[in-house]
Design a protein around this motif. Structure first.
Motif, PDB file in Angstrom:
ATOM      1  N   TYR A  60       0.717  -0.626   0.239  1.00  0.00           N
ATOM      2  CA  TYR A  60       0.168  -0.218   0.347  1.00  0.00           C
ATOM      3  C   TYR A  60       0.825   1.005   0.093  1.00  0.00           C
ATOM      4  O   TYR A  60       0.727   2.109  -0.734  1.00  0.00           O
ATOM      5  N   GLN A  61       1.858   1.291   0.924  1.00  0.00           N
ATOM      6  CA  GLN A  61       2.998   2.246   0.970  1.00  0.00           C
ATOM      7  C   GLN A  61       3.772   2.161  -0.076  1.00  0.00           C
ATOM      8  O   GLN A  61       4.728   3.492  -0.198  1.00  0.00           O
ATOM      9  N   VAL A  62       4.000   1.107  -0.953  1.00  0.00           N
ATOM     10  CA  VAL A  62       4.966   1.401  -2.129  1.00  0.00           C
ATOM     11  C   VAL A  62       6.543   1.190  -1.971  1.00  0.00           C
ATOM     12  O   VAL A  62       6.807   2.347  -2.217  1.00  0.00           O
ATOM     13  N   HIS A  63       7.056   0.072  -0.473  1.00  0.00           N
ATOM     14  CA  HIS A  63       8.461   0.348  -0.249  1.00  0.00           C
ATOM     15  C   HIS A  63       8.694  -1.000  -1.022  1.00  0.00           C
ATOM     16  O   HIS A  63       9.072  -1.652  -1.036  1.00  0.00           O
ATOM     17  N   THR A  64       9.518   0.238  -2.011  1.00  0.00           N
ATOM     18  CA  THR A  64       9.804  -0.293  -3.488  1.00  0.00           C
ATOM     19  C   THR A  64      11.567  -1.252  -3.112  1.00  0.00           C
ATOM     20  O   THR A  64      11.950  -2.016  -3.928  1.00  0.00           O
ATOM     21  N   ALA A  65      12.151  -1.148  -2.202  1.00  0.00           N
ATOM     22  CA  ALA A  65      13.212  -1.921  -1.337  1.00  0.00           C
ATOM     23  C   ALA A  65      12.435  -3.182  -1.540  1.00  0.00           C
ATOM     24  O   ALA A  65      13.739  -3.768  -1.560  1.00  0.00           O
ATOM     25  N   HIS A  72       5.019  -5.381  -8.209  1.00  0.00           N
ATOM     26  CA  HIS A  72       4.105  -5.797  -8.181  1.00  0.00           C
ATOM     27  C   HIS A  72       2.935  -4.133  -8.357  1.00  0.00           C
ATOM     28  O   HIS A  72       1.261  -4.598  -8.328  1.00  0.00           O
ATOM     29  N   SER A  73       3.835  -3.387  -7.612  1.00  0.00           N
ATOM     30  CA  SER A  73       3.206  -2.137  -6.504  1.00  0.00           C
ATOM     31  C   SER A  73       3.505  -0.970  -7.555  1.00  0.00           C
ATOM     32  O   SER A  73       4.364  -0.570  -7.226  1.00  0.00           O
ATOM     33  N   TYR A  80      -7.001  -0.401  -3.566  1.00  0.00           N
ATOM     34  CA  TYR A  80      -7.830  -1.566  -3.618  1.00  0.00           C
ATOM     35  C   TYR A  80      -6.844  -2.225  -4.755  1.00  0.00           C
ATOM     36  O   TYR A  80      -6.425  -3.494  -3.986  1.00  0.00           O
ATOM     37  N   TYR A  81      -5.893  -2.097  -5.754  1.00  0.00           N
ATOM     38  CA  TYR A  81      -4.758  -2.965  -6.056  1.00  0.00           C
ATOM     39  C   TYR A  81      -3.769  -2.659  -5.707  1.00  0.00           C
ATOM     40  O   TYR A  81      -3.389  -3.538  -5.858  1.00  0.00           O
ATOM     41  N   ARG A  82      -3.450  -2.047  -4.496  1.00  0.00           N
ATOM     42  CA  ARG A  82      -1.711  -2.735  -4.000  1.00  0.00           C
ATOM     43  C   ARG A  82      -2.526  -2.843  -3.440  1.00  0.00           C
ATOM     44  O   ARG A  82      -2.147  -3.721  -2.910  1.00  0.00           O
ATOM     45  N   ILE A  83      -3.375  -3.089  -3.072  1.00  0.00           N
ATOM     46  CA  ILE A  83      -3.971  -4.389  -1.647  1.00  0.00           C
ATOM     47  C   ILE A  83      -4.613  -6.058  -2.127  1.00  0.00           C
ATOM     48  O   ILE A  83      -3.197  -6.781  -1.203  1.00  0.00           O
ATOM     49  N   SER A  84      -4.739  -5.695  -3.175  1.00  0.00           N
ATOM     50  CA  SER A  84      -4.640  -6.741  -4.349  1.00  0.00           C
ATOM     51  C   SER A  84      -3.615  -7.298  -4.756  1.00  0.00           C
ATOM     52  O   SER A  84      -3.288  -8.052  -5.458  1.00  0.00           O
ATOM     53  N   ALA A  85      -2.458  -6.367  -5.017  1.00  0.00           N
ATOM     54  CA  ALA A  85      -1.293  -6.482  -5.277  1.00  0.00           C
ATOM     55  C   ALA A  85      -0.704  -8.107  -4.116  1.00  0.00           C
ATOM     56  O   ALA A  85       0.560  -8.879  -4.900  1.00  0.00           O
ATOM     57  N   LEU A  86      -1.229  -8.138  -3.124  1.00  0.00           N
ATOM     58  CA  LEU A  86      -0.514  -9.467  -1.543  1.00  0.00           C
ATOM     59  C   LEU A  86      -0.534 -10.545  -2.933  1.00  0.00           C
ATOM     60  O   LEU A  86       0.039 -11.359  -2.844  1.00  0.00           O
ATOM     61  N   PRO A 173      12.957   4.249  -6.843  1.00  0.00           N
ATOM     62  CA  PRO A 173      12.698   5.676  -6.977  1.00  0.00           C
ATOM     63  C   PRO A 173      11.119   5.698  -7.360  1.00  0.00           C
ATOM     64  O   PRO A 173      10.176   5.803  -6.597  1.00  0.00           O
ATOM     65  N   TYR A 174      10.173   4.173  -8.591  1.00  0.00           N
ATOM     66  CA  TYR A 174       9.236   3.850  -8.408  1.00  0.00           C
ATOM     67  C   TYR A 174       8.653   2.208  -8.734  1.00  0.00           C
ATOM     68  O   TYR A 174      10.425   1.308  -8.266  1.00  0.00           O
ATOM     69  N   GLY A 175       7.492   1.824  -8.256  1.00  0.00           N
ATOM     70  CA  GLY A 175       7.473  -0.090  -8.339  1.00  0.00           C
ATOM     71  C   GLY A 175       6.661   0.044 -10.430  1.00  0.00           C
ATOM     72  O   GLY A 175       6.830   0.810 -10.927  1.00  0.00           O
ATOM     73  N   GLN A 176       7.712  -1.674 -10.488  1.00  0.00           N
ATOM     74  CA  GLN A 176       6.985  -1.409 -11.562  1.00  0.00           C
ATOM     75  C   GLN A 176       5.546  -1.883 -11.914  1.00  0.00           C
ATOM     76  O   GLN A 176       5.529  -1.665 -13.009  1.00  0.00           O
ATOM     77  N   GLY A 177       4.516  -2.070 -10.899  1.00  0.00           N
ATOM     78  CA  GLY A 177       3.250  -2.020 -10.927  1.00  0.00           C
ATOM     79  C   GLY A 177       3.140  -3.642 -11.077  1.00  0.00           C
ATOM     80  O   GLY A 177       3.461  -3.967 -12.059  1.00  0.00           O
ATOM     81  N   MET A 178       1.012  -3.297 -11.385  1.00  0.00           N
ATOM     82  CA  MET A 178       0.972  -4.909 -11.564  1.00  0.00           C
ATOM     83  C   MET A 178       0.819  -4.889 -13.064  1.00  0.00           C
ATOM     84  O   MET A 178       0.653  -3.517 -13.869  1.00  0.00           O
ATOM     85  N   ASN A 179       0.633  -6.206 -13.100  1.00  0.00           N
ATOM     86  CA  ASN A 179      -0.275  -6.653 -14.613  1.00  0.00           C
ATOM     87  C   ASN A 179      -1.501  -6.290 -15.064  1.00  0.00           C
ATOM     88  O   ASN A 179      -2.230  -6.285 -13.997  1.00  0.00           O
TER      89      ASN A 179
END
Length: 350
Positions: A60-65, A72-73, A80-86, A173-179
């Protein structure tokens, strides 16, 4: 310090310890061993719960480390997509599945009110088998940890660590994000519903396997209840997946396209339906197949997992590579099939 990585290790150690002490209690009958097993099981459930919520918070917080979060985020995703990335990747899916098994075991422990069942060797063996199954999923997470973390080497190179929780994290600095295919409301709820059905089917398998060892016909008093729950969530999960496929994949005016992973999830639904039919009829010639149906419903669930994660068949659901995780699932599947076939042959050849 990478707390999440430590939580995964601790959940596995506690769950395996609970399984071993439960087995020793079954073999030796010492009550203090049962008490220790229960405490370890509760501890593992609690630690796994913390791990699930911690990973959800990181997503949810997009901790990309953390590599799983990075893959996935992203900040452009809705909350809700950040949470469903679980459950968008392998590690998160296994964490959710293992956690569901532990939660279901807690529910089972505190809802088995009939003393004649809860104090029997049959029930103890059912718990033991279930704990070892949960341990397998947690072991997979130990080898491919959802809290694997990026860190910087002295040379300046960025590397991923799966074993050292004390390194200083490097945060991209950023996440790739969900498919993009997964960014759909149906997909946000389809996998956890299906995984809950998969997890619930563990109990019928464990109780049926225990009955083959002990020749105790009371196993259906536990198995049938949990098979109904599993069947319900499998039905909902498959149906929700059909809506997702209709909206996103463009299969025409159909909700089903006989995709290999779709089909592999349908087969345990069919066997679980058949099991429930054996419990409706009083015909003993039908009921004799109940243990086999309960056992192979779970075996087929693991097979569906292997199909999804091995890249064996091309599918929109699957990861197209054969990883060490795929190999571990294959070994688990072979052990399940081998032991189940031996026990069933022993029963039906008597």
């Amino acid at each position: 310090m990478n707390i999440g990585m430590i939580l995964i290790w601790l959940a596995f150690v506690l769950c395996l310890g609970a399984g071993i002490t439960s087995l020793l209690h079954y073999l030796k009958g010492h009550q203090y061993l049962r008490s220790i097993s229960t405490k370890l099981e509760i501890g593992s459930s609690g630690v796994a719960t913390l791990a699930v919520f911690l990973l959800t918070y990181y997503l949810y917080q997009v901790h990309t480390a953390y590599s799983y979060v990075y893959q996935h985020s992203s900040i452009d995703l809705s909350w809700y997509y950040r949470i469903s990335a679980l459950w968008a990747g392998q590690e998160g899916s296994f964490l959710l599945w293992g956690w569901f098994i532990l939660v279901i075991m807690m529910v089972l422990k505190y809802t088995v009110h009939k003393k004649q069942i809860s104090e029997t060797g049959f029930y103890n063996l059912t718990v033991t088998i279930s704990l070892f199954i949960a341990s397998v999923f947690l072991l997979l997470l130990v080898f491919k940890n959802p809290f694997s973390m990026y860190h910087t080497l002295p040379s300046g190179t960025i590397e991923l660590t799966n074993w050292n929780p004390f390194l200083t994290a490097f945060q991209p600095p950023y996440g790739q994000g969900m498919n993009p295919l997964l960014r759909n409301p149906w997909m946000a709820i389809h996998p956890p519903v299906l995984f809950l059905g998969y997890a619930a089917i563990t109990i019928p398998f464990a109780s049926a396997f225990s009955s083959l060892i002990l020749d105790d016909n009371r196993w259906t008093e536990i198995a049938t209840h949990w098979m109904r729950i599993s069947w319900l969530f499998l039905t909902l999960g498959i149906g929700l997946g059909g809506f997702w496929a209709y909206e996103v994949l463009g299969w025409g005016a159909w909700y089903w396209s006989w995709d290999p992973v779709e089909t592999s999830s349908l087969i345990p639904w069919i066997t679980s339906t058949a099991y429930l039919h054996t419990q409706i009829h009083n015909n003993n010639r039908i009921k004799v197949f109940a243990p086999a149906l309960a056992i192979f419903s779970f075996v087929l669930v693991v097979f569906a997992t292997f199909v999804t994660r091995s890249g064996m068949w091309e599918s929109v659901h699957s990861w197209q590579d054969f990883t060490p995780t795929s190999f571990a699932v294959a070994i688990f599947l072979i052990v399940l099939v081998g032991s189940s076939v031996v026990m069933l042959i022993n029963k039906y050849m008597d």
